[in-house]
Each structure stands twice: as structure tokens, then as C-alpha cells.
Scaffold this motif. Structure first.
Motif, PDB file in Angstrom:
ATOM      1  N   UNK A   5       0.606  -4.824   4.708  1.00  0.00           N
ATOM      2  CA  UNK A   5       0.854  -5.523   5.965  1.00  0.00           C
ATOM      3  C   UNK A   5       2.079  -4.911   6.627  1.00  0.00           C
ATOM      4  N   UNK A   6       1.831  -4.248   7.756  1.00  0.00           N
ATOM      5  CA  UNK A   6       2.908  -3.606   8.495  1.00  0.00           C
ATOM      6  C   UNK A   6       3.518  -4.571   9.496  1.00  0.00           C
ATOM      7  N   UNK A   7       4.819  -4.440   9.718  1.00  0.00           N
ATOM      8  CA  UNK A   7       5.499  -5.271  10.707  1.00  0.00           C
ATOM      9  C   UNK A   7       6.728  -4.540  11.231  1.00  0.00           C
ATOM     10  N   UNK A   8       7.294  -5.086  12.300  1.00  0.00           N
ATOM     11  CA  UNK A   8       8.532  -4.534  12.842  1.00  0.00           C
ATOM     12  C   UNK A   8       8.372  -3.742  14.124  1.00  0.00           C
ATOM     13  N   UNK A   9       7.137  -3.509  14.525  1.00  0.00           N
ATOM     14  CA  UNK A   9       6.921  -2.778  15.767  1.00  0.00           C
ATOM     15  C   UNK A   9       7.349  -3.606  16.975  1.00  0.00           C
ATOM     16  N   UNK A  10       7.744  -2.906  18.038  1.00  0.00           N
ATOM     17  CA  UNK A  10       8.236  -3.588  19.235  1.00  0.00           C
ATOM     18  C   UNK A  10       8.310  -2.604  20.390  1.00  0.00           C
ATOM     19  N   UNK A  11       8.669  -3.138  21.540  1.00  0.00           N
ATOM     20  CA  UNK A  11       8.981  -2.313  22.719  1.00  0.00           C
ATOM     21  C   UNK A  11      10.473  -2.003  22.665  1.00  0.00           C
ATOM     22  N   UNK A  12      10.807  -0.727  22.747  1.00  0.00           N
ATOM     23  CA  UNK A  12      12.205  -0.311  22.664  1.00  0.00           C
ATOM     24  C   UNK A  12      12.446   0.806  23.669  1.00  0.00           C
ATOM     25  N   UNK A  13      13.664   0.907  24.149  1.00  0.00           N
ATOM     26  CA  UNK A  13      14.004   1.957  25.110  1.00  0.00           C
ATOM     27  C   UNK A  13      14.232   3.285  24.394  1.00  0.00           C
ATOM     28  N   UNK A  14      14.031   4.379  25.095  1.00  0.00           N
ATOM     29  CA  UNK A  14      14.347   5.687  24.501  1.00  0.00           C
ATOM     30  C   UNK A  14      15.787   5.726  23.995  1.00  0.00           C
ATOM     31  N   UNK A  15      15.952   6.305  22.811  1.00  0.00           N
ATOM     32  CA  UNK A  15      17.260   6.340  22.177  1.00  0.00           C
ATOM     33  C   UNK A  15      17.528   5.167  21.257  1.00  0.00           C
ATOM     34  N   UNK A  16      16.660   4.179  21.295  1.00  0.00           N
ATOM     35  CA  UNK A  16      16.840   2.992  20.475  1.00  0.00           C
ATOM     36  C   UNK A  16      16.367   3.174  19.042  1.00  0.00           C
ATOM     37  N   UNK A  17      16.449   2.092  18.274  1.00  0.00           N
ATOM     38  CA  UNK A  17      16.087   2.113  16.857  1.00  0.00           C
ATOM     39  C   UNK A  17      15.159   0.958  16.516  1.00  0.00           C
ATOM     40  N   UNK A  18      14.343   1.185  15.498  1.00  0.00           N
ATOM     41  CA  UNK A  18      13.494   0.151  14.934  1.00  0.00           C
ATOM     42  C   UNK A  18      13.392   0.372  13.437  1.00  0.00           C
ATOM     43  N   UNK A  19      13.141  -0.712  12.713  1.00  0.00           N
ATOM     44  CA  UNK A  19      12.873  -0.609  11.280  1.00  0.00           C
ATOM     45  C   UNK A  19      11.509  -1.235  11.022  1.00  0.00           C
ATOM     46  N   UNK A  20      10.569  -0.416  10.564  1.00  0.00           N
ATOM     47  CA  UNK A  20       9.255  -0.907  10.194  1.00  0.00           C
ATOM     48  C   UNK A  20       9.252  -1.298   8.726  1.00  0.00           C
ATOM     49  N   UNK A  21       8.474  -2.339   8.416  1.00  0.00           N
ATOM     50  CA  UNK A  21       8.323  -2.788   7.037  1.00  0.00           C
ATOM     51  C   UNK A  21       6.855  -2.803   6.660  1.00  0.00           C
ATOM     52  N   UNK A  22       6.590  -2.581   5.388  1.00  0.00           N
ATOM     53  CA  UNK A  22       5.232  -2.624   4.855  1.00  0.00           C
ATOM     54  C   UNK A  22       5.273  -3.443   3.578  1.00  0.00           C
ATOM     55  N   UNK A  23       4.586  -4.584   3.588  1.00  0.00           N
ATOM     56  CA  UNK A  23       4.507  -5.448   2.412  1.00  0.00           C
ATOM     57  C   UNK A  23       3.233  -5.120   1.645  1.00  0.00           C
ATOM     58  N   UNK A  24       3.389  -4.740   0.386  1.00  0.00           N
ATOM     59  CA  UNK A  24       2.265  -4.314  -0.438  1.00  0.00           C
ATOM     60  C   UNK A  24       1.898  -5.391  -1.452  1.00  0.00           C
ATOM     61  N   UNK A  25       0.604  -5.556  -1.709  1.00  0.00           N
ATOM     62  CA  UNK A  25       0.134  -6.490  -2.726  1.00  0.00           C
ATOM     63  C   UNK A  25      -1.215  -6.027  -3.243  1.00  0.00           C
ATOM     64  N   UNK A  26      -1.592  -6.533  -4.417  1.00  0.00           N
ATOM     65  CA  UNK A  26      -2.898  -6.220  -4.988  1.00  0.00           C
ATOM     66  C   UNK A  26      -2.941  -4.947  -5.811  1.00  0.00           C
ATOM     67  N   UNK A  27      -1.801  -4.268  -5.966  1.00  0.00           N
ATOM     68  CA  UNK A  27      -1.744  -3.065  -6.784  1.00  0.00           C
ATOM     69  C   UNK A  27      -0.287  -2.855  -7.197  1.00  0.00           C
ATOM     70  N   UNK A  28      -0.070  -1.916  -8.111  1.00  0.00           N
ATOM     71  CA  UNK A  28       1.284  -1.641  -8.590  1.00  0.00           C
ATOM     72  C   UNK A  28       1.915  -0.572  -7.712  1.00  0.00           C
ATOM     73  N   UNK A  29       2.801  -0.995  -6.829  1.00  0.00           N
ATOM     74  CA  UNK A  29       3.395  -0.085  -5.851  1.00  0.00           C
ATOM     75  C   UNK A  29       4.042   1.125  -6.520  1.00  0.00           C
ATOM     76  N   UNK A  30       4.687   0.904  -7.659  1.00  0.00           N
ATOM     77  CA  UNK A  30       5.446   1.966  -8.322  1.00  0.00           C
ATOM     78  C   UNK A  30       4.560   3.142  -8.756  1.00  0.00           C
ATOM     79  N   UNK A  31       3.253   2.951  -8.816  1.00  0.00           N
ATOM     80  CA  UNK A  31       2.342   3.993  -9.282  1.00  0.00           C
ATOM     81  C   UNK A  31       1.840   4.899  -8.160  1.00  0.00           C
ATOM     82  N   UNK A  32       2.231   4.630  -6.933  1.00  0.00           N
ATOM     83  CA  UNK A  32       1.679   5.363  -5.800  1.00  0.00           C
ATOM     84  C   UNK A  32       2.766   5.972  -4.925  1.00  0.00           C
ATOM     85  N   UNK A  33       2.485   7.164  -4.417  1.00  0.00           N
ATOM     86  CA  UNK A  33       3.247   7.661  -3.285  1.00  0.00           C
ATOM     87  C   UNK A  33       2.849   6.828  -2.071  1.00  0.00           C
TER      88      UNK A  33
END
Length: 125
Positions: A5-33
Motif C-alpha cells: 500500500x503506497x501513500x504520501x503522494x501529493x501536489x508539490x511545487x518544483x523544488x519541493x520534497x515528498x516522502x513516499x511510504x509503502x506498507x508491506x504485508x502478507x510476505x516476509x519483507x526481509x527476503x525481497x529486494x
């Protein structure tokens, strides 16, 4: 089942910053790139960045190198993409994706698998 589940997207002005997040479930995250891909309507989905499972080594596409930073927290089942100095050409839907370390270390992100709906990033003044 696998969920990203991705989140954090938004409308931002050029030069600005955003932080996207991805919440993982249903598998062992540590086993995957893990990777971030992005897609603009009418164009193929393209690779942005990935982080390996083994030693957290990273890859960045030339278009984002020096501006974006990928990270992961296996304990929290989260993957992040810090985006700085955003440009209008960064506008896209961003997807989190699973893959393997061999692909990641060679910068081959097209075979990574996306599982979620993505999050919209719009860079505009």
C-alpha cells in the motif's frame, strides 16, 4: 496474500520534497529486494530506485540520482522514498514493487512486481 500500500503522494511545487511510504504485508519483507517504479499515462512503467535485501545496497536511475533516497525498515514492514528537488518531469503514479537482489544490483527493475494502486505525485507550480 501479498499487499503493498503506497501513500504520501501529493501536489508539490518544483523544488519541493515528498516522502513516499509503502506498507508491506502478507510476505516476509526481509527476503525481497524492493523497488519504486513510476508511470506516466501513455508511457511504460519505469524504474526509479531499488534496495537489496542482503546488504541494503541501492540503485538509482540517472534521472533521480542525487535527489531521491530509498530506505527500508524490515521491522516495521515499510519501504520509503524520500524525494527532494522535485521536477515537473517527476510527475507520475509511483508504485512499490517486490523483486530479487540480482535484479536490483544490476539496475534491472522492469521485472519487479507491483501489487498496489500506487500513489500520485504531481509537481507543478
Amino acid at each position: 496474500q501479498v499487499q503493498l500500500v503506497e501513500s504520501g503522494g501529493a501536489l508539490v511545487q518544483p523544488g519541493g520534497s515528498l516522502r513516499l511510504s509503502c506498507a508491506a504485508s502478507g510476505f516476509t519483507l526481509a527476503e525481497y529486494a524492493m523497488a519504486w517504479l513510476r508511470q506516466v499515462p501513455g508511457k511504460e512503467r519505469g524504474g526509479v530506485s531499488c534496495i537489496s535485501s542482503r546488504d541494503f545496497s541501492t540503485y538509482y536511475s540517472d534521472s533521480v540520482k542525487g535527489r531521491f533516497t530509498i530506505s527500508r525498515d524490515n521491522g516495521k514492514n515499510m519501504v520509503y522514498l524520500q524525494m527532494n528537488s522535485l521536477k515537473t518531469e517527476d510527475t507520475a503514479v509511483y508504485y512499490c514493487a517486490t523483486g530479487n537482489d540480482d535484479l536490483c544490483v544490476h539496475g534491472v527493475l522492469s521485472p519487479f512486481t507491483t501489487w498496489g494502486q500506487g500513489t500520485q505525485v504531481t509537481v507543478s507550480s
